[in-house]
Design a protein around this motif. Structure first.
Motif, PDB file in Angstrom:
ATOM      1  N   THR A 233       0.830  -1.212   0.000  1.00 17.76           N
ATOM      2  CA  THR A 233       0.000   0.000   0.000  1.00 17.76           C
ATOM      3  C   THR A 233       0.860   1.256   0.000  1.00 17.76           C
ATOM      4  O   THR A 233       0.558   2.232  -0.716  1.00 17.76           O
ATOM      5  N   SER A 234       1.942   1.257   0.768  1.00 16.10           N
ATOM      6  CA  SER A 234       2.818   2.428   0.808  1.00 16.10           C
ATOM      7  C   SER A 234       3.457   2.688  -0.553  1.00 16.10           C
ATOM      8  O   SER A 234       3.558   3.845  -0.999  1.00 16.10           O
ATOM      9  N   ILE A 235       3.882   1.619  -1.211  1.00 14.12           N
ATOM     10  CA  ILE A 235       4.509   1.780  -2.531  1.00 14.12           C
ATOM     11  C   ILE A 235       3.506   2.309  -3.550  1.00 14.12           C
ATOM     12  O   ILE A 235       3.800   3.227  -4.337  1.00 14.12           O
ATOM     13  N   VAL A 236       2.281   1.745  -3.539  1.00  9.45           N
ATOM     14  CA  VAL A 236       1.262   2.174  -4.503  1.00  9.45           C
ATOM     15  C   VAL A 236       0.842   3.618  -4.246  1.00  9.45           C
ATOM     16  O   VAL A 236       0.750   4.445  -5.175  1.00  9.45           O
ATOM     17  N   LEU A 237       0.587   3.953  -2.964  1.00  7.99           N
ATOM     18  CA  LEU A 237       0.134   5.306  -2.641  1.00  7.99           C
ATOM     19  C   LEU A 237       1.224   6.350  -2.849  1.00  7.99           C
ATOM     20  O   LEU A 237       0.926   7.545  -2.969  1.00  7.99           O
ATOM     21  N   LEU A 238       2.478   5.907  -2.877  1.00 10.67           N
ATOM     22  CA  LEU A 238       3.566   6.838  -3.120  1.00 10.67           C
ATOM     23  C   LEU A 238       3.505   7.414  -4.531  1.00 10.67           C
ATOM     24  O   LEU A 238       3.870   8.577  -4.758  1.00 10.67           O
ATOM     25  N   PHE A 239       3.045   6.611  -5.480  1.00 11.76           N
ATOM     26  CA  PHE A 239       2.957   7.060  -6.872  1.00 11.76           C
ATOM     27  C   PHE A 239       1.555   7.572  -7.228  1.00 11.76           C
ATOM     28  O   PHE A 239       1.415   8.514  -8.004  1.00 11.76           O
ATOM     29  N   ARG A 240       0.533   6.957  -6.655  1.00 14.16           N
ATOM     30  CA  ARG A 240      -0.838   7.365  -6.987  1.00 14.16           C
ATOM     31  C   ARG A 240      -1.735   7.054  -5.798  1.00 14.16           C
ATOM     32  O   ARG A 240      -1.711   5.932  -5.268  1.00 14.16           O
ATOM     33  N   TYR A 241      -2.522   8.025  -5.405  1.00 12.76           N
ATOM     34  CA  TYR A 241      -3.417   7.827  -4.260  1.00 12.76           C
ATOM     35  C   TYR A 241      -4.689   7.115  -4.711  1.00 12.76           C
ATOM     36  O   TYR A 241      -5.402   7.582  -5.602  1.00 12.76           O
ATOM     37  N   ILE A 242      -4.956   5.966  -4.087  1.00 13.73           N
ATOM     38  CA  ILE A 242      -6.167   5.192  -4.369  1.00 13.73           C
ATOM     39  C   ILE A 242      -6.959   5.119  -3.062  1.00 13.73           C
ATOM     40  O   ILE A 242      -6.507   4.493  -2.089  1.00 13.73           O
ATOM     41  N   TYR A 243      -8.116   5.728  -3.061  1.00  9.87           N
ATOM     42  CA  TYR A 243      -8.877   5.877  -1.820  1.00  9.87           C
ATOM     43  C   TYR A 243      -9.292   4.534  -1.241  1.00  9.87           C
ATOM     44  O   TYR A 243      -9.090   4.279  -0.047  1.00  9.87           O
ATOM     45  N   TRP A 244      -9.849   3.652  -2.068  1.00  5.61           N
ATOM     46  CA  TRP A 244     -10.371   2.388  -1.545  1.00  5.61           C
ATOM     47  C   TRP A 244      -9.247   1.496  -1.014  1.00  5.61           C
ATOM     48  O   TRP A 244      -9.426   0.771  -0.024  1.00  5.61           O
ATOM     49  N   LEU A 245      -8.056   1.553  -1.642  1.00  2.00           N
ATOM     50  CA  LEU A 245      -6.928   0.766  -1.155  1.00  2.00           C
ATOM     51  C   LEU A 245      -6.475   1.261   0.221  1.00  2.00           C
ATOM     52  O   LEU A 245      -6.184   0.468   1.125  1.00  2.00           O
ATOM     53  N   HIS A 246      -6.474   2.573   0.371  1.00  4.68           N
ATOM     54  CA  HIS A 246      -6.110   3.150   1.657  1.00  4.68           C
ATOM     55  C   HIS A 246      -7.109   2.739   2.739  1.00  4.68           C
ATOM     56  O   HIS A 246      -6.719   2.386   3.864  1.00  4.68           O
ATOM     57  N   MET A 247      -8.401   2.750   2.427  1.00  2.00           N
ATOM     58  CA  MET A 247      -9.431   2.386   3.402  1.00  2.00           C
ATOM     59  C   MET A 247      -9.356   0.901   3.759  1.00  2.00           C
ATOM     60  O   MET A 247      -9.548   0.522   4.920  1.00  2.00           O
ATOM     61  N   VAL A 248      -9.084   0.054   2.758  1.00  2.00           N
ATOM     62  CA  VAL A 248      -8.974  -1.385   3.026  1.00  2.00           C
ATOM     63  C   VAL A 248      -7.804  -1.661   3.965  1.00  2.00           C
ATOM     64  O   VAL A 248      -7.917  -2.442   4.921  1.00  2.00           O
ATOM     65  N   TYR A 249      -6.695  -0.989   3.702  1.00  2.00           N
ATOM     66  CA  TYR A 249      -5.530  -1.180   4.574  1.00  2.00           C
ATOM     67  C   TYR A 249      -5.799  -0.666   5.982  1.00  2.00           C
ATOM     68  O   TYR A 249      -5.429  -1.310   6.972  1.00  2.00           O
ATOM     69  N   ALA A 250      -6.473   0.472   6.104  1.00  2.00           N
ATOM     70  CA  ALA A 250      -6.787   1.025   7.430  1.00  2.00           C
ATOM     71  C   ALA A 250      -7.739   0.107   8.196  1.00  2.00           C
ATOM     72  O   ALA A 250      -7.559  -0.118   9.401  1.00  2.00           O
ATOM     73  N   ALA A 251      -8.743  -0.433   7.499  1.00  2.00           N
ATOM     74  CA  ALA A 251      -9.683  -1.346   8.160  1.00  2.00           C
ATOM     75  C   ALA A 251      -8.979  -2.634   8.594  1.00  2.00           C
ATOM     76  O   ALA A 251      -9.202  -3.133   9.709  1.00  2.00           O
ATOM     77  N   LEU A 252      -8.120  -3.165   7.731  1.00  2.00           N
ATOM     78  CA  LEU A 252      -7.381  -4.380   8.074  1.00  2.00           C
ATOM     79  C   LEU A 252      -6.461  -4.134   9.267  1.00  2.00           C
ATOM     80  O   LEU A 252      -6.359  -4.968  10.183  1.00  2.00           O
ATOM     81  N   GLY A 253      -5.809  -2.976   9.287  1.00  2.00           N
ATOM     82  CA  GLY A 253      -4.930  -2.645  10.408  1.00  2.00           C
ATOM     83  C   GLY A 253      -5.688  -2.502  11.713  1.00  2.00           C
ATOM     84  O   GLY A 253      -5.235  -2.977  12.762  1.00  2.00           O
ATOM     85  N   ALA A 254      -6.858  -1.857  11.669  1.00  2.00           N
ATOM     86  CA  ALA A 254      -7.655  -1.684  12.891  1.00  2.00           C
ATOM     87  C   ALA A 254      -8.121  -3.028  13.438  1.00  2.00           C
ATOM     88  O   ALA A 254      -8.072  -3.273  14.653  1.00  2.00           O
ATOM     89  N   ILE A 255      -8.546  -3.925  12.544  1.00  2.00           N
ATOM     90  CA  ILE A 255      -9.008  -5.255  12.978  1.00  2.00           C
ATOM     91  C   ILE A 255      -7.850  -6.073  13.558  1.00  2.00           C
ATOM     92  O   ILE A 255      -7.969  -6.701  14.620  1.00  2.00           O
ATOM     93  N   CYS A 256      -6.716  -6.062  12.864  1.00  2.00           N
ATOM     94  CA  CYS A 256      -5.572  -6.861  13.319  1.00  2.00           C
ATOM     95  C   CYS A 256      -5.063  -6.389  14.673  1.00  2.00           C
ATOM     96  O   CYS A 256      -4.808  -7.205  15.570  1.00  2.00           O
TER      97      CYS A 256
END
Length: 307
Positions: A233-256
């Motif tokens: 996610t960090s590599i992808v968002l570094l070049f282009r911001y994708i909102y849904w990818l950021h939200m999926v990662y945040a939700a996964l992090g909160a659950i974990c």
């Protein structure tokens, strides 16, 4: 001088222990009244070996040598890992110490976040100097690895307190820099959600019979998945911001990290498959505090909008 060829008359024996005399020495009893051993018999020349009989080994007293409670084999086997936890006072003192440290850490973190959120000059400075965030992250990571991996500094006073203080300030500073990039309303909402989640998980761990510590392999897999997902996610968002990818990662992090909080809480509470020693109160506070802060940062990403 000639030696007698026979033992002395039987009239010299102890009247409390009648019986025939023993060859090779005077007829002294081997045990006196009360169960105490008597003096060894003296050898007489001329019987058996030319030099006489060897000095006998004193008999072992029949009194058992293990004073106190007679532990069975099962109790003795389990005393190494759970003996300290059998004492409720030790466990309660350990839990109180851990949560007192966590309370102080959270108070410091909330104060730093409040400064970074409500004081405009500080917020502006952090936004214009992103390097401050990376410096605080480097200090946080270094102190975390020292406390988590090195038993000496972790258990030795005052180095454990010094390292824990530096770690708390670094993680609080890092969290404050993240909070300064979001709206004040979002920061407050994220704090409330994090507090509710942390309290609910703690109460659940106190009450439930489910043992999260028995699923160590599952939590290792979750940690690996979260780390790999974060790197991608960090590599992808570094070049282009994708909102849904950021939200999926945040939700996964909160659950974990919510699951990690449950695991670490049960490890501290004890009476589970895996526990930590009462001497490792720094480790318990370190893990639970880190889980709570990471839950806050992920929830902030879910509910917040950047200024």
């Amino acid at each position: 001088m000639s030696h007698p060829t026979a033992p002395p008359p039987y009239e010299d024996h102890n009247p409390l222990y009648p019986g025939p005399p023993r060859p090779g020495g005077y007829g002294q009893p081997s045990v006196l009244p009360g169960g105490y051993p008597a003096y060894p018999t003296y050898p007489q020349p001329g019987y058996g070996h030319p030099a006489g009989y060897p000095q006998p080994v004193p008999p072992v007293h029949p009194m058992p040598m293990n004073y106190g409670h007679d532990y069975s084999e099962e109790e003795r086997a389990g005393s190494d890992s759970f003996g300290e936890w059998d004492n409720r006072k030790v466990r309660h003192t350990f839990i109180q110490k851990v949560y007192c440290i966590i309370s102080v850490q959270l108070l410091i973190t909330v104060a730093i976040i409040a400064i970074f959120t409500f004081v405009e000059p500080v917020s502006e400075y952090v936004r214009n100097n992103v390097a401050v965030y990376y410096v605080s992250y480097a200090v946080f990571l270094a102190t975390y690895l020292i406390l988590a991996c090195c038993q000496g500094p972790r258990r030795r006073f005052p180095w454990n307190i010094i390292l824990l203080t530096v770690f708390t300030l670094a993680l609080g500073f890092m969290t404050g820099t993240i909070s300064s990039m979001y709206e004040t309303k979002a920061v407050i909402i994220a704090m409330i959600i994090t507090a509710v989640v942390a309290i609910a998980v703690t109460i659940f761990c106190f009450q439930t019979k489910v043992d999260f510590t028995s699923c160590t392999g599952l939590f290792c897999v979750l940690g690996i998945v979260l780390m790999v997902t974060g790197i991608v996610t960090s590599i992808v968002l570094l070049f282009r911001y994708i909102y849904w990818l950021h939200m999926v990662y945040a939700a996964l992090g909160a659950i974990c990290f919510t699951l990690f909080l449950a695991y670490d809480t049960q490890v501290v509470l004890g009476n589970r498959k895996h526990t930590i020693s009462p001497e490792d109160y720094i480790t318990g506070a370190l893990q639970i505090y880190t889980d709570i802060v990471y839950i806050f940062t992920f929830v902030l990403q879910l509910v917040g909008n950047r200024d």
